[in-house]
Design a protein around this motif. Structure first.
Motif, short mmCIF file in Angstrom:
data_model
loop_
_atom_site.label_atom_id
_atom_site.label_comp_id
_atom_site.label_asym_id
_atom_site.label_seq_id
_atom_site.Cartn_x
_atom_site.Cartn_y
_atom_site.Cartn_z
N ASP A 1 47.03 53.67 51.29
CA ASP A 1 47.28 53.06 52.61
C ASP A 1 47.49 51.56 52.51
OD1 ASP A 1 46.74 55.51 54.11
OD2 ASP A 1 44.70 55.24 53.35
N ILE A 2 46.64 50.91 51.70
CA ILE A 2 46.64 49.45 51.67
C ILE A 2 46.66 49.01 50.20
CG2 ILE A 2 45.35 47.37 52.34
CD1 ILE A 2 43.96 50.18 54.04
N ILE A 3 47.76 48.36 49.79
CA ILE A 3 47.86 47.88 48.41
C ILE A 3 47.74 46.35 48.43
CG2 ILE A 3 49.30 47.73 46.35
CD1 ILE A 3 50.82 50.20 47.45
N MET A 4 46.74 45.87 47.70
CA MET A 4 46.57 44.42 47.63
C MET A 4 47.05 43.97 46.25
SD MET A 4 44.40 42.25 45.96
CE MET A 4 44.27 40.48 46.02
N GLY A 5 47.61 42.77 46.18
CA GLY A 5 48.01 42.25 44.88
C GLY A 5 47.96 40.74 44.86
N SER A 6 48.09 40.19 43.66
CA SER A 6 48.08 38.73 43.49
C SER A 6 49.37 38.31 42.78
CB SER A 6 46.87 38.31 42.67
OG SER A 6 46.94 36.95 42.37
N LEU A 7 49.89 37.17 43.17
CA LEU A 7 51.06 36.60 42.49
C LEU A 7 50.62 35.57 41.46
CD1 LEU A 7 53.01 36.20 45.82
CD2 LEU A 7 53.57 37.85 44.01
N SER A 8 49.30 35.43 41.34
CA SER A 8 48.74 34.35 40.52
C SER A 8 48.49 34.76 39.08
CB SER A 8 47.41 33.89 41.13
OG SER A 8 47.44 33.96 42.54
N LYS A 9 48.69 36.03 38.77
CA LYS A 9 48.37 36.50 37.42
C LYS A 9 49.66 36.77 36.65
CE LYS A 9 43.83 37.29 38.89
NZ LYS A 9 42.89 38.00 39.71
#
Ligand code: PLP
Length: 408
Positions: A243-251
């Protein structure tokens, strides 16, 4: 002179002695933290106080943080759009590159829409505090990232933890949760301090069975797992099931920023309700340009990911020559030491030998599990990796297998 010999000098100092007291306690317990200064650029080879070190402690997995195309994209964006944004996205800070980046993230993750936050920390905080509140329950893995734990706590929902990757305990918590208004399961996909992988297909089934929402933090999998680097959802073929995908652009993406990807409805809801989106200034457009360039590089050039995995398997086979059991499932490889002091002293010995791997201590990890956390980059050379295992051996950490055990 150490701060404890100076004492409080500023302001009245009244009632602020506790600060000095707590700092002394941290020092005595081997838990004091310091920021080393990297003098040049980020990469596998860095300079500190003029000396060269091989860095094995960056999340810059694909080496993009200093990539020519990313730098060029940021510079061009500065010339075109300036630097600052002057307001939050909802007031007047929203610019073309924010919109373009959100579209690109949704396309990359295979979702209907995405929303950008200034950091991954803020994405977790914003989403969790918006999706659950008092009267709801949020259930998370014991080793979830600190930003998830902070979000769970701040949401006001009832917060329950299951032992690491323990599916029967998760199920038992879900079974008891039917009286709550809403249920949310939240987990890291790749655990940030252990480098192991959540059993996502099992969690998806449990979420369905017990009518719970599922949120997955893909910070360490984005750009690392899946043939196209889309993350753990691609790796497990779970498209459309989270339902909810979280991610980072910092890695691995080499820039900075966080995001939530999901349905159009979810994203519209967060845009209207998530406080860490609403009440903070929009990221500079040049940062979005860098993220866009990073995602494009990952999409166009899967050899980056292949090289990272070549290094991961290289380390795995080298470590297999020693009697220590060290699990290698991702670019994050924990070497569990035990006490904070011992981890600190091994880290210092490596440092004196030109290798940068800080000790990870409580409260980042549970007491008694202080560790060195190795992280690998696609830009490490074979020689770097040999130097790492050789140095771990000469520092007395890796022990040769008993020759009689070899091959057994
Ligand atoms: C790093 C990390 C975050 C936070 O992302 P930032 O962009 O650095 O704020 C969130 N979750 C996990 C699992 C992480 O490792």
């Amino acid at each position: 002179m150490p701060i404890w010999n100076i004492g409080y000098r500023y302001g009245s100092g009244v009632n602020m002695d506790f600060i000095l007291h707590e700092l002394k306690m941290l020092k005595n317990m081997g838990l004091m933290r310091e920021c080393r200064i990297i003098e040049g650029t980020q990469g596998p080879h860095v300079h500190i106080q003029g000396k060269p070190y091989i860095s094995f402690c960056s999340n810059n997995y694909l080496g993009l943080a200093n990539h020519a195309k990313i730098k060029q994209a940021a510079v061009e964006a500065i010339h075109r759009y300036g630097w600052g944004t002057g307001a939050s996205r909802l007031i007047s800070g929203n610019m073309m590159l924010h919109e373009e980046l959100e579209k690109k993230i949704a396309e990359f993750k295979g979702t209907e829409a995405a929303i950008l936050f200034p950091t991954g920390y803020m994405a977790n905080l914003g989403a969790l505090c918006t999706l659950v509140a008092r009267g709801d329950i949020v259930i998370g893995d014991k080793l979830n990232h600190a930003s998830i734990i902070d979000g769970c706590r701040q949401s006001g929902a009832t917060f329950r933890i299951y032992p690491h990757k323990n599916m029967s305990q998760l199920e038992s918590l879900l079974r008891k949760s039917s009286t709550f208004r809403r249920r949310l399961i939240v987990t890291d996909s790749v655990f940030s301090m252990d480098g192991d992988i959540a059993p996502l297909p099992d969690i998806v089934n449990l979420a369905k069975k017990y009518d719970a929402m599922l949120m997955v933090d893909d910070a360490h999998a984005t750009g690392v797992f899946g043939q196209q680097g889309k993350g753990m959802i691609e790796y497990y073929s779970l498209e459309g099931k989270i339902d909810i995908i979280m991610g980072s652009l910092s890695k691995a993406v080499g820039s900075i920023g966080g995001f939530i990807a999901g349905s159009k409805c979810l994203i519209e809801f967060l845009r209207n309700k998530a406080r860490s989106f609403m009440y903070t200034t929009a990221l500079p457009p040049a940062v979005c340009a860098a993220s866009l360039a990073g995602l494009t590089l990952i999409q166009e050039n899967t050899s980056l990911i292949d090289t990272l995995w070549k290094n991961i398997t290289g380390v795995r086979s080298q470590l297999a020559q020693f009697s220590n059991t060290i699990r290698v499932e991702s670019p994050i490889i924990p070497i569990i030491i035990g006490s904070a002091e011992d981890a600190l002293s091994l880290s210092l010995r490596l440092y004196k030998n030109g290798i940068l791997i800080p000790a990870i201590r409580p409260p980042t990890v549970p007491p008694g599990t202080s560790r060195l956390r190795i992280s690998l980059m696609a830009t490490h050379t074979e020689e770097d990796i040999h130097t790492l295992t050789d140095t771990l051996r000469t520092c007395g950490f890796l022990t040769d297998k008993n020759p009689n055990d070899r091959g057994s």
